[in-house]
Design a protein around this motif. Structure first.
Motif, PDB file in Angstrom:
ATOM      1  N   UNK A   6       1.443 -23.229 -11.585  1.00  0.00           N
ATOM      2  CA  UNK A   6       2.725 -22.545 -11.832  1.00  0.00           C
ATOM      3  C   UNK A   6       3.537 -22.443 -10.549  1.00  0.00           C
ATOM      4  N   UNK A   7       2.833 -22.186  -9.450  1.00  0.00           N
ATOM      5  CA  UNK A   7       3.493 -22.009  -8.157  1.00  0.00           C
ATOM      6  C   UNK A   7       2.536 -22.432  -7.066  1.00  0.00           C
ATOM      7  N   UNK A   8       3.065 -23.137  -6.073  1.00  0.00           N
ATOM      8  CA  UNK A   8       2.296 -23.445  -4.871  1.00  0.00           C
ATOM      9  C   UNK A   8       3.066 -22.935  -3.664  1.00  0.00           C
ATOM     10  N   UNK A   9       2.397 -22.161  -2.841  1.00  0.00           N
ATOM     11  CA  UNK A   9       2.945 -21.766  -1.537  1.00  0.00           C
ATOM     12  C   UNK A   9       2.346 -22.696  -0.512  1.00  0.00           C
ATOM     13  N   UNK A  10       3.203 -23.480   0.123  1.00  0.00           N
ATOM     14  CA  UNK A  10       2.757 -24.513   1.069  1.00  0.00           C
ATOM     15  C   UNK A  10       2.741 -23.990   2.504  1.00  0.00           C
ATOM     16  N   UNK A  11       1.766 -24.506   3.264  1.00  0.00           N
ATOM     17  CA  UNK A  11       1.747 -24.349   4.729  1.00  0.00           C
ATOM     18  C   UNK A  11       1.705 -22.888   5.168  1.00  0.00           C
ATOM     19  N   UNK A  12       0.970 -22.076   4.434  1.00  0.00           N
ATOM     20  CA  UNK A  12       0.902 -20.649   4.744  1.00  0.00           C
ATOM     21  C   UNK A  12      -0.096 -20.378   5.860  1.00  0.00           C
ATOM     22  N   UNK A  13       0.256 -19.466   6.756  1.00  0.00           N
ATOM     23  CA  UNK A  13      -0.724 -18.893   7.671  1.00  0.00           C
ATOM     24  C   UNK A  13      -1.215 -17.613   7.014  1.00  0.00           C
ATOM     25  N   UNK A  14      -2.321 -17.726   6.293  1.00  0.00           N
ATOM     26  CA  UNK A  14      -2.854 -16.621   5.515  1.00  0.00           C
ATOM     27  C   UNK A  14      -3.633 -15.683   6.423  1.00  0.00           C
ATOM     28  N   UNK A  49       5.945 -22.423   5.895  1.00  0.00           N
ATOM     29  CA  UNK A  49       5.603 -22.944   7.224  1.00  0.00           C
ATOM     30  C   UNK A  49       6.173 -22.051   8.322  1.00  0.00           C
ATOM     31  N   UNK A  50       5.304 -21.722   9.289  1.00  0.00           N
ATOM     32  CA  UNK A  50       5.717 -20.900  10.411  1.00  0.00           C
ATOM     33  C   UNK A  50       5.729 -19.412  10.120  1.00  0.00           C
ATOM     34  N   UNK A  51       5.296 -19.020   8.924  1.00  0.00           N
ATOM     35  CA  UNK A  51       5.333 -17.603   8.565  1.00  0.00           C
ATOM     36  C   UNK A  51       3.945 -17.116   8.135  1.00  0.00           C
ATOM     37  N   UNK A  52       3.706 -15.833   8.383  1.00  0.00           N
ATOM     38  CA  UNK A  52       2.451 -15.198   8.004  1.00  0.00           C
ATOM     39  C   UNK A  52       2.525 -14.771   6.538  1.00  0.00           C
ATOM     40  N   UNK A  53       1.424 -14.980   5.816  1.00  0.00           N
ATOM     41  CA  UNK A  53       1.314 -14.522   4.427  1.00  0.00           C
ATOM     42  C   UNK A  53       0.138 -13.546   4.352  1.00  0.00           C
ATOM     43  N   UNK A  54       0.409 -12.348   3.866  1.00  0.00           N
ATOM     44  CA  UNK A  54      -0.623 -11.327   3.725  1.00  0.00           C
ATOM     45  C   UNK A  54      -0.747 -10.908   2.265  1.00  0.00           C
ATOM     46  N   UNK A  55      -1.839 -10.244   1.911  1.00  0.00           N
ATOM     47  CA  UNK A  55      -1.899  -9.660   0.566  1.00  0.00           C
ATOM     48  C   UNK A  55      -0.797  -8.620   0.394  1.00  0.00           C
ATOM     49  N   UNK A  56      -0.306  -8.490  -0.825  1.00  0.00           N
ATOM     50  CA  UNK A  56       0.623  -7.405  -1.097  1.00  0.00           C
ATOM     51  C   UNK A  56      -0.018  -6.074  -0.764  1.00  0.00           C
TER      52      UNK A  56
END
Length: 474
Positions: A6-14, A49-56
């Protein structure tokens, strides 16, 4: 050809509570279903890309649409409160279902269930507030509600219409031990507060600044020590909420040194406000920052920061208690300036909690990114029985995610989405803010625009707390 996500978040810095890694995130039917590089296509794709992804974020201590006395009303209901949460990166809330004296606890739960139904943009659970522990409540209602997923409850040691005496607290803690629930305690000595308040008012000291004088740290210290002793007698874990400074922290460290299971929460007001924000004269402006316990001084701010960084605090919550300054239902009941003891207690903070800690904690080098995730998402979810569905980025977890934008911005209430007419953090310089927030795979906040979906949020049943030993969960 494989079925697209349904959705793909690419190039995440998890970032999780334990690690950081680069990955794509594949989402289907509201859940994270795959993590890895170069995932198959998604019907929708977002480049992080270039951004941090955290849990809500999981805000485990907030007040929404609570029943209050007299003319006073909370400004945020489950619509505006969850709207503000989303825009600040919080995707799960645990407000309170508060029992009134003489009311059935189950009746209280049903009333709050109706208040929230169809209103919330994100998922929520309820803590119970027990104010009238009758035999029916203790023997039947509370055990039944725990079994139904209301596995935590708050006990007040102050406020005339809510406080329990020591014997009642022991009764409620005994139920917590027997049925595997977690008790949260508001620890302030009510008799000391009442005595000091009488003395201050008799001397004509009525301004908001005297709120702090009526609640010095020793009243928090004494009640914290007593709460620890009562929990030790019953042999059950407790969590002390909204810890404000050195003296209560010393009691918690002492208890832990003895091997007692005493946990702690703190809030933004104890990192970013001081007693000076209550005013130093007869101005009513300081009513904005009246909360209990009150903010302390800059030395205590540093002590709280130390507890944030060294692991003393398990969770970081907003204690959002929304009362407007203008009008007749908030900080000026009936439109009048009142003495400090009659000012509704609480400050707004749902929308600003995450960005304040990310900016001043992570980006100023006080805490790691992992510790930020632990305090704002993972630990609250574990503490209140919602992990791993909430609070982490893992296969099978809900796709509750925040993509962060870093850069300077000035905090202005005009830019916020709560229904309160001020923020106590007005004018502060932030270094980050959520650029995008997803709740169960649905984008609700993107590039400064809120995308409402009332009713998207559901009431969650909580499991046992991770703070309760496994043998007691049976």
């Amino acid at each position: 050809m494989s079925t697209p996500f349904d959705l793909v978040i690419r190039n995440a810095l998890v970032a999780t509570a334990s690690d950081s890694f680069h990955t794509d995130i594949g989402i289907s039917q509201g859940r994270i279903v795959q993590l890895g590089k170069q995932l198959n296509r998604g019907i929708e794709e977002i480049n992080a890309e270039g951004r941090v992804v955290t849990p809500g974020g999981v805000d485990a201590h907030c007040h929404l649409d609570e029943i209050t006395s007299g003319p006073v009303r909370m400004a945020d209901d489950f619509n505006t409160g969850t709207r503000a949460a989303v825009c600040g990166g919080t995707t799960t809330l645990i407000p309170f279902a508060a029992q009134q004296r003489g009311q059935s606890l189950r009746t209280a739960v049903e009333e709050y269930r109706q208040r929230a139904h169809g209103q919330a943009h994100v998922d929520y659970a309820f803590h119970l507030i027990v104010t009238d522990p009758t035999p029916e409540v203790l023997e039947h209602e509370l055990p039944e509600l725990i079994a139904e997923g209301f596995t935590s409850f708050k006990i007040y040691m102050t406020y005339d219409d809510m406080k329990l005496n020591d014997g009642q607290i022991l009764d409620v803690l005994s139920v917590a031990k027997q049925h595997g629930a977690l008790a949260m305690l508001h620890a302030e000595n009510a008799d000391c507060i009442q005595w000091l308040t009488r003395k201050l008012l008799a001397a004509g000291n009525t301004a908001p600044s005297f709120h702090a004088s009526s609640r010095p740290m020793l009243v928090e210290r004494e009640a914290t020590h007593r709460a620890i002793a009562l929990a030790e007698l019953i042999d059950t874990p407790i969590l002390i909420v909204h810890v404000s400074g050195k003296e209560a922290i010393e009691q918690i460290r002492w208890a832990r040194a003895l091997g007692l299971q005493v946990f702690a929460e703190t809030c933004p007001q104890y990192l970013f406000l001081t007693a000076e924000d209550l005013g130093t004269d007869n101005s009513y402006h300081g009513a904005r920052c009246v909360c209990s316990p009150p903010p302390r001084d800059t030395a205590n701010q540093e002590i709280v920061w130390n507890g944030i960084s060294d692991g003393l605090f398990t969770v970081f919550s907003s204690d959002h208690a929304p009362f407007r300054m203008d009008g007749t239902q908030g900080k000026r009941p009936d439109g009048r300036e009142v003495s400090f003891d009659r000012i509704p207690n609480g400050v707004p903070g749902l929308e600003t909690r995450m960005a304040l800690l990310y900016s001043a904690g992570v980006l100023e080098g006080r805490i790691s990114l992992q510790r930020f995730v632990e305090l704002t998402a993972t630990n609250p979810a574990k503490t209140y029985g919602l992990h791993p569905r909430k609070g982490t980025i893992a296969i099978g977890s809900d796709a509750d995610l925040v993509i962060w934008d870093e850069g300077l911005r000035t905090l202005r209430n005009d830019d916020l989405h709560h229904n309160v007419d001020y923020t106590p953090y007005e004018g502060m310089q932030l270094r980050a803010w959520p650029g995008l927030t997803l709740s169960k795979g649905l984008v609700l906040w993107r590039d400064g625009q809120f995308q409402p979906h009332p009713g998207h949020g559901s009431l969650l049943a909580c499991g046992p707390s991770s703070l309760i030993p496994t043998q007691r969960q049976a």
